[in-house]
Design a protein around this motif. Structure first.
Motif, short mmCIF file in Angstrom:
data_model
loop_
_atom_site.label_atom_id
_atom_site.label_comp_id
_atom_site.label_asym_id
_atom_site.label_seq_id
_atom_site.Cartn_x
_atom_site.Cartn_y
_atom_site.Cartn_z
N PRO A 244 0.82 -1.20 0.00
CA PRO A 244 0.00 0.00 0.00
C PRO A 244 0.86 1.26 0.00
O PRO A 244 2.08 1.19 0.14
N HIS A 245 0.21 2.42 -0.11
CA HIS A 245 0.91 3.68 0.01
C HIS A 245 1.48 3.87 1.41
O HIS A 245 0.89 3.41 2.40
N CYS A 246 2.61 4.55 1.51
CA CYS A 246 2.94 5.26 2.74
C CYS A 246 2.11 6.55 2.71
O CYS A 246 1.87 7.11 1.65
N GLU A 247 1.69 7.01 3.89
CA GLU A 247 0.60 7.97 3.92
C GLU A 247 0.96 9.31 4.58
O GLU A 247 1.86 9.39 5.42
N ILE A 248 0.20 10.34 4.18
CA ILE A 248 0.06 11.56 4.95
C ILE A 248 -1.34 11.55 5.52
O ILE A 248 -2.33 11.38 4.78
N ASN A 249 -1.44 11.70 6.84
CA ASN A 249 -2.75 11.68 7.51
C ASN A 249 -3.01 13.01 8.21
O ASN A 249 -2.08 13.62 8.77
N LEU A 250 -4.25 13.44 8.19
CA LEU A 250 -4.71 14.53 9.03
C LEU A 250 -5.14 13.90 10.35
O LEU A 250 -6.14 13.20 10.42
N ILE A 251 -4.33 14.12 11.39
CA ILE A 251 -4.53 13.41 12.65
C ILE A 251 -5.39 14.26 13.58
O ILE A 251 -5.02 15.39 13.93
N GLU A 252 -6.51 13.71 13.98
CA GLU A 252 -7.45 14.40 14.87
C GLU A 252 -7.77 13.53 16.07
O GLU A 252 -7.63 12.30 16.04
N ALA A 253 -8.22 14.15 17.13
CA ALA A 253 -8.46 13.46 18.40
C ALA A 253 -9.51 12.37 18.25
O ALA A 253 -10.52 12.53 17.55
N ASP A 254 -9.21 11.23 18.89
CA ASP A 254 -10.15 10.11 19.02
C ASP A 254 -10.51 9.48 17.68
O ASP A 254 -11.56 8.84 17.55
N GLN A 255 -9.61 9.61 16.69
CA GLN A 255 -9.87 9.00 15.39
C GLN A 255 -9.01 7.76 15.20
O GLN A 255 -7.92 7.63 15.75
N PHE A 256 -9.54 6.82 14.39
CA PHE A 256 -8.86 5.56 14.07
C PHE A 256 -8.44 5.61 12.61
O PHE A 256 -9.24 5.94 11.74
N TYR A 257 -7.17 5.26 12.32
CA TYR A 257 -6.61 5.44 10.99
C TYR A 257 -6.39 4.13 10.23
O TYR A 257 -5.67 4.12 9.23
N GLY A 258 -7.03 3.06 10.68
CA GLY A 258 -7.19 1.89 9.83
C GLY A 258 -6.31 0.70 10.06
O GLY A 258 -6.73 -0.44 9.85
N TRP A 259 -5.03 0.91 10.42
CA TRP A 259 -4.12 -0.24 10.55
C TRP A 259 -4.56 -1.10 11.74
O TRP A 259 -4.90 -0.57 12.80
N PRO A 260 -4.53 -2.45 11.60
CA PRO A 260 -4.08 -3.26 10.47
C PRO A 260 -5.20 -3.73 9.54
O PRO A 260 -4.98 -4.62 8.72
N PHE A 261 -6.40 -3.17 9.66
CA PHE A 261 -7.55 -3.69 8.93
C PHE A 261 -7.70 -3.12 7.53
O PHE A 261 -8.31 -3.75 6.65
N THR A 262 -7.16 -1.93 7.30
CA THR A 262 -7.36 -1.26 6.01
C THR A 262 -6.19 -0.32 5.74
O THR A 262 -5.44 0.02 6.65
N PHE A 263 -6.06 0.08 4.48
CA PHE A 263 -5.01 1.02 4.10
C PHE A 263 -5.48 1.85 2.92
O PHE A 263 -6.54 1.58 2.32
N ASP A 264 -4.71 2.86 2.57
CA ASP A 264 -5.03 3.77 1.46
C ASP A 264 -6.43 4.36 1.65
O ASP A 264 -6.76 4.82 2.73
N ASP A 265 -7.24 4.31 0.61
CA ASP A 265 -8.60 4.84 0.70
C ASP A 265 -9.56 3.75 1.15
O ASP A 265 -10.51 3.37 0.46
N LEU A 266 -9.28 3.22 2.35
CA LEU A 266 -10.11 2.19 3.00
C LEU A 266 -10.15 0.88 2.21
O LEU A 266 -11.16 0.17 2.18
N VAL A 267 -9.02 0.52 1.59
CA VAL A 267 -8.87 -0.79 0.96
C VAL A 267 -8.78 -1.85 2.06
O VAL A 267 -8.06 -1.68 3.05
#
Length: 495
Positions: A244-267
Motif C-alpha cells: 500500500p501507500h505510505c501515507e500523509i494523515n490529518l490526525i485528529e483526536a479520538d480518530q482511528f486510521y485503519g491499521w491493520p484492517f485497512t489502508f489507502d482509501d479504506l482498501v
C-alpha cells in the motif's frame, strides 16, 4: 563438532545471501547499514554537486559530519542544532555557524548512555528526549549550552519492537505529543499504546491516547495557517512493490486510521480486514499517498516569513527510502502543497540520495533555522545537510567562498564613504528596512532577520545584485543603480 560448526557457518552465509537477493540491495544500498550498522562516509563536495538536485535558487552543503545514526533535530534559540544519535545512545549539540563559512563551528555531546534516543523537544528551559521506553527531560540553557541531569517524565512507553523509535513534539495548549509504532508488519497489538499517538502534560501527567491505527508515524507537524496536525505513516510490507501507500494523515483526536484492517482509501487488508467491516467503516482514509515503501520520516511546514516565494506554508517530507522493493524508491525530500479543497500536490524538492540503485544517504528529519535555512539529517552517512537560498551561506557555495576576506569597502576614500553612508542610511529608513531587520523597530508579529557580518558574505557588487533581485519574502526596493550602491555600502559599513 568442527563439521557441525562449519555447516552452521555455511548455513548462516546462505541465509544472509538469500536475504540479500530477496532485498536486492546494491553495493551502497541500505542493507549494509541494516545488518552491520556501518555508516557510509559523508559525500564529497564533488559528489554533492554531481548528485543532488534542488529547485532553482537553492544550494546545499554539509553543515556537520560524522554523527552516527543522526535522526531527529531541534533548533535552539541560539541557532544551534540538537540531534539524536540513536545507535550510540547520544544527544549532540551542533554549534551554530558564527565564522561565516556556513558550517557548524563545533559540537558538544549533551547526553550519553541513552536507550535508542530519537524524538527531541525544547520547552520552558527543558530539553525533552524520547527513548524507546520512555520520555525524559533535563534543564537546558541554550545560551550557555549547559545541560542538567536527565530525569524521567513518562516511563510507560512499550519499548522495542519492529518500530522502536519514539517521536515527540509540543503542540497547541502545551500538550506533549508522542508516537509509538507497531511491534510488527501487520498484527493485532496487545498494548493499547502501540500504533498510536499519545499526548500528556509537560510533566508526564494526564497521559491519554490521542489517535490510533497509525502503524508507524515517525514524523508530525502542525500546519501554521490552520493549526491542523499532519503526520507521516509507513505502510505495511509484503503485499508487493506498489501497495500500500505510505501515507500523509490529518490526525485528529479520538480518530482511528485503519491499521491493520485497512489502508489507502479504506482498501481492505487481505490478512486482517475480513470481518472488520465496522472498524473499516469508522476509520479515516489518508489525505495523500506518497507511494509504496518510500518510508516517510520527518515532516516540516516551512515558515512563510523566512522562506522564498512560493514555499512559505508548504511542507517538506523526508522519504527515507525502500528496503524491500525490487527497485529502490524514496530516498529524497518532497514538497507538499495543501489546497483549500483538501487536495495535496507533491513535487520533488531534493533528489540524488539514490541514483541508478546507488545509495549515498537516507534522509530522516527536517528543521528550519530562524534565518530560513533548512537542515536535513541523514542517518546512513551520519550527515547534517544545510540548504540555503538568497543570502544564506551554505558550505561550498559561492557565498561561502567568493566573499573577500579583506575589507569589502577597501579603496573607497573617507569623504566618498561618508557620503555613501549618509545616502544609504536615508534609503534604509525611507524604505522601512528596519521593520524587518531591527528588533527594536519591528512591528508586533514580524519575524526579524538580523543583519550581521555582511562583509564576510558580500562584496559591494554582489550585495548590489542581491538588492536588485532579492529572494522572497523581501520586496525589491525601487532604486537606481547608484542608490543600490549607496545602500550596499551603508549596509556593509554598518553590519
Amino acid at each position: 563438532m568442527f563439521r557441525k560448526i562449519a555447516l552452521g557457518f555455511v548455513a548462516i552465509v546462505v541465509i544472509l545471501l538469500a536475504v540479500g537477493l530477496y532485498l536486492k540491495p546494491t553495493t551502497n544500498g541500505p542493507l549494509l547499514d541494516f545488518i552491520t550498522g556501518k555508516q557510509l562516509a559523508t559525500p564529497t563536495e564533488a559528489t554533492i554537486d554531481g548528485r543532488f538536485q534542488l529547485p532553482a535558487g537553492f544550494s546545499i552543503g554539509v553543515f556537520a559530519a560524522n554523527i552516527n545514526n543522526a535522526r531527529m533535530m531541534r533548533v535552539t534559540s541560539r541557532g544551534d542544532i540538537v540531534v539524536s544519535s540513536m545507535r550510540p545512545g547520544e544527544v549532540i549539540l551542533l554549534h551554530a555557524d558564527s565564522n561565516g563559512d556556513g558550517a557548524s563551528d563545533g559540537r558538544t555531546v549533551l547526553l550519553t548512555g541513552l536507550d535508542q534516543p530519537h524524538g527531541l523537544a525544547i520547552k520552558d528551559g527543558y530539553l525533552y528526549v524520547a527513548e524507546t521506553g520512555g520520555i525524559g527531560r533535563a534543564l537546558f540553557d541554550a545560551e550557555t549550552r549547559k545541560i542538567g541531569v536527565l530525569e524521567p517524565v513518562f516511563s510507560d512507553l512499550p519499548p522495542g519492537g519492529n518500530h522502536k523509535t519514539r517521536t515527540i513534539d509540543f503542540g497547541p495548549g502545551g500538550w506533549l505529543y508522542v508516537t509509538v509504532g507497531s511491534t510488527c508488519n501487520a498484527c493485532i497489538e496487545e498494548h493499547p499504546f502501540r500504533a498510536a499517538m499519545l499526548r500528556m502534560k509537560p510533566d508526564g501527567s494526564d497521559a491519554e491516547i490521542f489517535a490510533t491505527g497509525l502503524r508507524n508515524t515517525v514524523g508530525f507537524d502542525w500546519q501554521p495557517s490552520t493549526g491542523r496536525l499532519y503526520g507521516t505513516d509507513n505502510g505495511r510490507d509484503l503485499l508487493g512493490d506498489d501497495i500500500p501507500h505510505c501515507e500523509i494523515n490529518l490526525i485528529e483526536a479520538d480518530q482511528f486510521y485503519g491499521w491493520p484492517f485497512t489502508f489507502d482509501d479504506l482498501v481492505v487488508d487481505p490478512d486482517f480486514g475480513a470481518g472488520r467491516e465496522t472498524e473499516i467503516a469508522s476509520s479515516r482514509a489518508m489525505v495523500h499517498g506518497l507511494g509504496a515503501h518510500v518510508a516517510p520520516m520527518g515532516i516540516k511546514f516551512l515558515d512563510a516569513a523566512t522562506s522564498p516565494e512560493g514555499y512559505g506554508g508548504k511542507a517538506l517530507v523526508a522519504l527515507h527510502g525502500s528496503w524491500n522493493r525490487s527497485t529502490l524508491s524514496g530516498y529524497k525530500l518532497v514538497s507538499l502543497e495543501f489546497g483549500e479543497d483538501g487536495s495535496v500536490t507533491e513535487a520533488d524538492f531534493l533528489t540524488g540520495f539514490e541514483k541508478d540503485e546507488d545509495v549515498i544517504g537516507r534522509p530522516v528529519d527536517i528543521v528550519q533555522g530562524a534565518d530560513g535555512a533548512i537542515y536535513v539529517s541523514d542517518d546512513y552517512s551520519g550527515t547534517i545537510y544545510k540548504i540555503g537560498w538568497g543570502d544564506i551561506i551554505v558550505p561550498g557555495s559561492t557565498l561561502a567562498t567568493s566573499a573577500s576576506a579583506s575589507n569589502p569597502l577597501e579603496g573607497i576614500g573617507e569623504t566618498e564613504l561618508i557620503a555613501f553612508r549618509g545616502t544609504g542610511l536615508d534609503l534604509f529608513e525611507s524604505n522601512s528596512c528596519a521593520f524587518c531587520h531591527d528588533a527594536k523597530q519591528a512591528p508586533e508579529g514580524v519575524q526579524v532577520k538580523q543583519l550581521k557580518k555582511l562583509g564576510r558574505r558580500y562584496t559591494i557588487e554582489s550585495l548590489q545584485a542581491f538588492l536588485d533581485a532579492p529572494s522572497g519574502p523581501m520586496p525589491r526596493p525601487d532604486l537606481t543603480d547608484e542608490e543600490r550602491r549607496a545602500l550596499a555600502i551603508y549596509l556593509l559599513s554598518e553590519y
